[in-house]
Design an enzyme around this catalytic site. Structure first.
Site, PDB file in Angstrom:
ATOM      1  N   ARG A   1      -1.883  -5.624  -8.463  1.00 25.12           N
ATOM      2  CA  ARG A   1      -0.688  -6.722  -8.071  1.00 25.12           C
ATOM      3  C   ARG A   1      -0.771  -7.821  -9.113  1.00 25.12           C
ATOM      4  O   ARG A   1       0.314  -8.123  -9.336  1.00 25.12           O
ATOM      5  CB  ARG A   1      -1.060  -7.363  -6.621  1.00 25.12           C
ATOM      6  CG  ARG A   1      -0.932  -6.396  -5.688  1.00 25.12           C
ATOM      7  CD  ARG A   1      -1.723  -7.053  -4.188  1.00 25.12           C
ATOM      8  NE  ARG A   1      -3.003  -7.286  -4.543  1.00 25.12           N
ATOM      9  CZ  ARG A   1      -3.814  -7.779  -3.529  1.00 25.12           C
ATOM     10  NH1 ARG A   1      -3.486  -8.330  -2.557  1.00 25.12           N
ATOM     11  NH2 ARG A   1      -5.278  -8.056  -3.843  1.00 25.12           N
TER      12      ARG A   1
ATOM     13  N   SER B   1      -3.231  -7.696   2.732  1.00 24.73           N
ATOM     14  CA  SER B   1      -3.803  -7.476   4.189  1.00 24.73           C
ATOM     15  C   SER B   1      -4.244  -8.847   4.758  1.00 24.73           C
ATOM     16  O   SER B   1      -3.986  -9.180   5.965  1.00 24.73           O
ATOM     17  CB  SER B   1      -4.723  -6.331   4.330  1.00 24.73           C
ATOM     18  OG  SER B   1      -4.021  -5.344   4.091  1.00 24.73           O
TER      19      SER B   1
ATOM     20  N   HIS C   1       0.779  -1.296   0.076  1.00 25.36           N
ATOM     21  CA  HIS C   1       0.045  -0.003   0.026  1.00 25.36           C
ATOM     22  C   HIS C   1       0.836   1.303  -0.084  1.00 25.36           C
ATOM     23  O   HIS C   1       0.570   2.325  -0.705  1.00 25.36           O
ATOM     24  CB  HIS C   1      -1.015   0.250   1.244  1.00 25.36           C
ATOM     25  CG  HIS C   1      -1.845  -0.943   1.360  1.00 25.36           C
ATOM     26  ND1 HIS C   1      -2.141  -1.758   2.496  1.00 25.36           N
ATOM     27  CD2 HIS C   1      -2.849  -1.551   0.559  1.00 25.36           C
ATOM     28  CE1 HIS C   1      -2.932  -2.510   2.258  1.00 25.36           C
ATOM     29  NE2 HIS C   1      -3.499  -2.480   1.124  1.00 25.36           N
TER      30      HIS C   1
ATOM     31  N   LYS D   1     -16.242  -7.656   3.970  1.00 30.69           N
ATOM     32  CA  LYS D   1     -15.222  -7.878   4.644  1.00 30.69           C
ATOM     33  C   LYS D   1     -15.069  -7.663   5.965  1.00 30.69           C
ATOM     34  O   LYS D   1     -15.874  -6.869   6.459  1.00 30.69           O
ATOM     35  CB  LYS D   1     -13.895  -7.298   4.329  1.00 30.69           C
ATOM     36  CG  LYS D   1     -13.284  -7.337   3.024  1.00 30.69           C
ATOM     37  CD  LYS D   1     -11.778  -6.609   2.753  1.00 30.69           C
ATOM     38  CE  LYS D   1     -11.308  -7.087   1.502  1.00 30.69           C
ATOM     39  NZ  LYS D   1     -10.298  -6.340   1.237  1.00 30.69           N
TER      40      LYS D   1
HETATM   41  O1  PNS Z   1      -8.599  -2.474   0.105  1.00 28.60           O
HETATM   42  P1  PNS Z   1     -10.015  -2.767  -0.439  1.00 28.60           P
HETATM   43  O2  PNS Z   1     -11.021  -3.616   0.747  1.00 28.60           O
HETATM   44  O3  PNS Z   1     -10.193  -3.356  -1.782  1.00 28.60           O
HETATM   45  O4  PNS Z   1     -10.932  -1.113  -0.297  1.00 28.60           O
HETATM   46  C1  PNS Z   1     -11.996  -1.346  -0.819  1.00 28.60           C
HETATM   47  C2  PNS Z   1     -12.796   0.082  -0.652  1.00 28.60           C
HETATM   48  C3  PNS Z   1     -12.985   0.360   0.805  1.00 28.60           C
HETATM   49  C4  PNS Z   1     -11.981   1.205  -1.342  1.00 28.60           C
HETATM   50  C5  PNS Z   1     -14.151  -0.064  -1.487  1.00 28.60           C
HETATM   51  O5  PNS Z   1     -14.771  -1.012  -0.949  1.00 28.60           O
HETATM   52  C6  PNS Z   1     -14.870   1.169  -1.359  1.00 28.60           C
HETATM   53  O6  PNS Z   1     -14.707   2.055  -2.167  1.00 28.60           O
HETATM   54  N1  PNS Z   1     -16.033   1.177  -0.418  1.00 28.60           N
HETATM   55  C7  PNS Z   1     -16.820   2.162  -0.489  1.00 28.60           C
HETATM   56  C8  PNS Z   1     -18.159   1.961  -1.167  1.00 28.60           C
HETATM   57  C9  PNS Z   1     -18.192   2.252  -2.419  1.00 28.60           C
HETATM   58  O7  PNS Z   1     -17.995   3.382  -2.865  1.00 28.60           O
HETATM   59  N2  PNS Z   1     -18.047   1.081  -3.260  1.00 28.60           N
HETATM   60  C10 PNS Z   1     -17.581   1.296  -4.865  1.00 28.60           C
HETATM   61  C11 PNS Z   1     -18.673   1.366  -5.484  1.00 28.60           C
HETATM   62  S1  PNS Z   1     -18.977  -0.212  -6.777  1.00 28.60           S
END
Ligand code: PNS
Length: 165
Positions: free
Chosen positions: A89, A126, A16, A40
């Site tokens: 990745r 993670s 990250h 999650k």
């Molecule tokens: O590290 P991650 O778990 O891939 O992060 C994902 C995250 C938190 C960035 C993503 O799930 C997110 O943007 N969540 C907020 C809700 C949202 O806007 N979802 C995307 C619309 S499809």
């Protein structure tokens, strides 16, 4: 240009931080946004994840860390971010990231910039770090020292500390 680097960061890894560091070199300001993926279960609370990132990003004056609830595109609008920056990745990441990028673009027109993760960090996630740590494995080369301390403290407290979403 101000951009946003969103993620769960549960916990933040060297992978990250490599993406944030590269975003710092490419853009004027970087907002690191700690969000919630509804699919999650988290080990660390939102406050703990923000604290870990704030420590880890302290060396970069152009970085601001915040937590958010709700849609990423709404935070982008509130924070005046012109683009979303995420790391890729391996090919499997692309499928999901492309879908999210397309949905976010359809919602507000925001662009997503996907940076290939440095090869040395491509195996990190993670989820795997939590798994290895839970069974007593050595994760010291994958996360900053301060994060390692927090993981050790969390593991010593036991699984009842797990944040449920
Ligand atoms: O590290 P991650 O778990 O891939 O992060 C994902 C995250 C938190 C960035 C993503 O799930 C997110 O943007 N969540 C907020 C809700 C949202 O806007 N979802 C995307 C619309 S499809």
């Amino acid at each position: 240009m101000r951009v946003i680097c969103p993620g769960s960061f549960d916990p933040v890894t060297h992978g990250h931080l490599d993406i944030v560091r590269r975003a710092v070199t490419l853009f004027d300001e970087v907002v690191v946004a700690v969000g919630r993926n509804s699919a999650k279960n988290y080990l660390f609370t939102p406050d703990e994840r923000v604290a870990m990132l704030s420590e880890a990003c302290a060396e970069w004056p152009s970085v601001r860390v915040l937590g958010f609830e709700g849609l990423l595109v709404d935070v982008c609008r509130q924070q005046g971010c012109a683009a979303i920056v995420k790391g890729l990745r391996f090919p499997g990441d692309f499928e999901f990231e492309l879908q999210m990028a397309q949905m976010n673009h359809a919602l507000t027109g925001i662009e997503t910039v996907l940076l290939p993760t440095a090869a040395r960090w491509a195996h990190l996630s993670s989820t795997m770090i939590r798994e290895v740590a839970r069974f007593g494995g050595d994760v010291s080369s994958f996360v900053p020292e301060a994060v390692l301390e927090r993981i050790r403290a969390k593991m010593a407290l036991g699984p009842q500390t797990k944040e449920r979403t």
